[in-house]
Motif scaffolding. Structure first.
Motif, PDB file in Angstrom:
ATOM      1  N   ARG A 230       0.971  -1.579  -0.162  1.00 46.60           N
ATOM      2  CA  ARG A 230      -0.097  -0.560   0.353  1.00 46.60           C
ATOM      3  C   ARG A 230       0.740   1.105   0.017  1.00 46.60           C
ATOM      4  NH1 ARG A 230      -2.196   3.251   4.388  1.00 46.60           N
ATOM      5  NH2 ARG A 230      -1.532   1.671   5.642  1.00 46.60           N
ATOM      6  N   ALA A 231       1.848   0.716   1.019  1.00 49.56           N
ATOM      7  CA  ALA A 231       3.367   2.510   0.977  1.00 49.56           C
ATOM      8  C   ALA A 231       4.600   1.732   1.324  1.00 49.56           C
ATOM      9  CB  ALA A 231       1.968   3.078   2.146  1.00 49.56           C
ATOM     10  N   TRP A 244      -0.959  -4.099   2.365  1.00 53.48           N
ATOM     11  CA  TRP A 244      -2.765  -3.088   2.439  1.00 53.48           C
ATOM     12  C   TRP A 244      -2.971  -4.322   3.477  1.00 53.48           C
ATOM     13  CZ3 TRP A 244      -5.424   0.049   1.133  1.00 53.48           C
ATOM     14  CH2 TRP A 244      -4.643   0.941  -0.580  1.00 53.48           C
ATOM     15  N   ARG A 265       1.940   5.225  -6.978  1.00 48.28           N
ATOM     16  CA  ARG A 265       1.429   4.861  -6.142  1.00 48.28           C
ATOM     17  C   ARG A 265       1.302   4.263  -4.561  1.00 48.28           C
ATOM     18  NH1 ARG A 265      -1.868   3.054 -11.440  1.00 48.28           N
ATOM     19  NH2 ARG A 265      -1.554   0.805 -10.370  1.00 48.28           N
ATOM     20  N   GLY A 268       2.938   7.889  -3.158  1.00 46.33           N
ATOM     21  CA  GLY A 268       1.958   8.589  -2.903  1.00 46.33           C
ATOM     22  C   GLY A 268       2.268   9.845  -2.721  1.00 46.33           C
ATOM     23  N   GLU A 269       2.117  10.976  -1.637  1.00 48.42           N
ATOM     24  CA  GLU A 269       2.596  12.385  -1.180  1.00 48.42           C
ATOM     25  C   GLU A 269       4.198  11.788  -0.855  1.00 48.42           C
ATOM     26  OE1 GLU A 269       0.278  13.667   1.730  1.00 48.42           O
ATOM     27  OE2 GLU A 269      -1.596  13.356   0.086  1.00 48.42           O
ATOM     28  N   GLN A 270       4.974  11.679  -0.674  1.00 49.60           N
ATOM     29  CA  GLN A 270       6.024  11.323  -0.623  1.00 49.60           C
ATOM     30  C   GLN A 270       7.172  11.308  -1.976  1.00 49.60           C
ATOM     31  OE1 GLN A 270       8.606   8.510   1.199  1.00 49.60           O
ATOM     32  NE2 GLN A 270       8.507   9.763   3.282  1.00 49.60           N
ATOM     33  N   ARG A 276       7.913  11.707 -10.172  1.00 48.16           N
ATOM     34  CA  ARG A 276       6.578  11.841 -10.527  1.00 48.16           C
ATOM     35  C   ARG A 276       7.631  12.531 -11.939  1.00 48.16           C
ATOM     36  NH1 ARG A 276       5.845  15.402  -6.103  1.00 48.16           N
ATOM     37  NH2 ARG A 276       3.954  13.830  -4.628  1.00 48.16           N
TER      38      ARG A 276
END
Length: 414
Positions: A230-231, A244, A265, A268-270, A276
């Motif tokens: 998930r992360a 997950w 994905r 994420g925000e990191q 990107r």
């Protein structure tokens, strides 16, 4: 070191194989099997058992040096196979197999067709002229390159675009913006710009999963299937990997061997701006894949049957439509039916012949993606590194090379 490897496709498998003797490695895989696009399906018939590949199928003795070195290290046997290509419509009005004169003129009236003869002539001209692209660094698109040289519509629509779309399992319409030099370089390396000196193609005896089994066996419990991540988060102390379903786990380093969009994905925000930019430069094409025995998906004329059989359509399509003749590619002698794998033509396969269905995603190469490939080293921050076939031409050798590159910091190699 404690190293997390996320993704058990060829790149992740290579990394795990090289690192596990000296490091505490955990290999995470979202699927219920290891191998990614290496997916062999056992099929039982009255004549016996057949292990049929549905994703990665063949390699050759010229363009897969690292993969062949890996197979030698694993003592996995291969067998020679043939690589041929056909194009046909649904009714048999147009079809050819380019591997021989008999196949090329499978429809005998093509012998006296001016349009077909010009298509053949344009192929010979393309094979001569395209080499000029290799001498420079042109970023001309395939559309502009073909238009500037006034290649015939039949050559464009029924030969070069189908061939390129089949090679990369890509939307034929997207091939217009495909970098012409990128395609020609691949064709040249694989002996496709001529009819002599082509490499010998091979398939793995017993199916491609044989090499996967040899890598996974010594890893034992270090392989965690059905464990999507998930992360992924970096810190001063290491890298935290969060499944997950499960508690976060901390590692010294993480090798992300998934598709680039999946990597983003997880970050994420990191994700950094550079991640990107570079990882986001590779769009993906989803392809429906069916393993079946419906010989109606092969050309109408048997002399037009080939290893790869491209389907023309009278309606716009957004994906490549190809049938791989697996009985031919894997030399399944003695089989009592024709084993085939078809991409993106699921609704035309007779249901009683369907053996299994899958979805495989393939990278779509754009000028931005080709440019991003040259900047891979900018992503290595000491905590997380990335590998996958998308860093090359998208094939198995590229996945191996990318996995080796991710392992170089640990001083290991094949």
């Amino acid at each position: 070191m404690r190293i997390a490897i996320i993704g058990a496709g060829v790149s992740g498998l290579v990394a795990a194989h090289l690192l596990h003797p000296d490091h505490d490695v955990t290999l995470f895989e979202a699927n219920d099997y290891a191998g990614g696009h290496t997916h062999t399906v056992p099929v039982e018939t009255e004549a016996g058992r057949w292990d049929v590949d549905t994703g990665f199928i063949v390699h050759n003795d010229r363009n897969y040096p690292q993969f062949r070195r890996l197979l030698g290290r694993l003592r996995v046997e291969t067998q020679a196979t043939e690589m041929s290509f056909s194009v046909s419509d649904a009714v048999g009005d147009f079809e050819y197999n380019g591997s021989s004169p008999n196949g090329l003129y499978a429809k005998r009236s093509h012998l006296v067709s001016p349009a077909f003869q010009r298509m053949v002539g344009d192929l010979l001209r393309f094979n001569r002229e395209a080499r000029d692209l290799l001498a420079g660094d042109s970023d001309v698109s395939l559309r502009d390159y073909l238009a500037e040289r006034r290649y015939s519509p039949l050559f464009v629509e029924r030969l070069i675009v189908p061939q390129a779309a089949a090679v990369w399992s890509a939307d034929p319409a997207r091939m217009w913006s495909f970098p012409a030099r990128f395609m020609v370089e691949f064709f040249a390396n694989h002996g496709m710009l001529g009819f002599r000196g082509r490499p010998q193609w091979h398939a793995i005896k017993g199916g491609s999963r044989r090499y996967v089994e040899e890598i996974v066996r010594p890893l034992g419990g270090r392989v965690r299937l059905r464990t999507p991540i998930r992360a992924l988060a970096r810190s001063q102390d290491g890298v935290t990997v969060t499944p997950w379903q499960g508690e976060p786990l901390t590692f010294d380093h993480a090798i992300v061997a998934t598709h680039s969009d999946q990597a983003l994905r997880m970050l994420g925000e990191q994700a950094t701006d550079r991640e990107r930019e570079l990882l986001g430069a590779f769009p993906y094409q989803a392809n429906d894949v069916v393993l079946h025995t419906d010989r109606g998906l092969l050309p109408r004329r048997r002399r037009a049957w080939a290893s790869w059989n491209y389907h023309l359509s009278d309606r716009p399509l957004d994906r490549s439509t190809v049938t791989y003749h697996m009985s031919r590619l894997q030399s399944l002698r003695g089989a009592d039916r024709e084993f085939c794998v078809t991409l993106n033509r699921s609704d035309e396969i007779r249901r009683e012949h369907v053996l299994a269905s899958f979805r495989y995603d393939h990278p779509v190469f754009t000028p931005a993606g080709v440019a991003a490939q040259r900047r891979w080293d900018e992503l290595d921050d000491g905590r997380v590194s990335y590998c996958g076939a998308y860093w090359g031409w998208g094939f198995h050798e590229d996945g191996v090379v990318s996995g080796l590159r991710a392992c170089a910091r640990f001083g290991v190699k094949l």
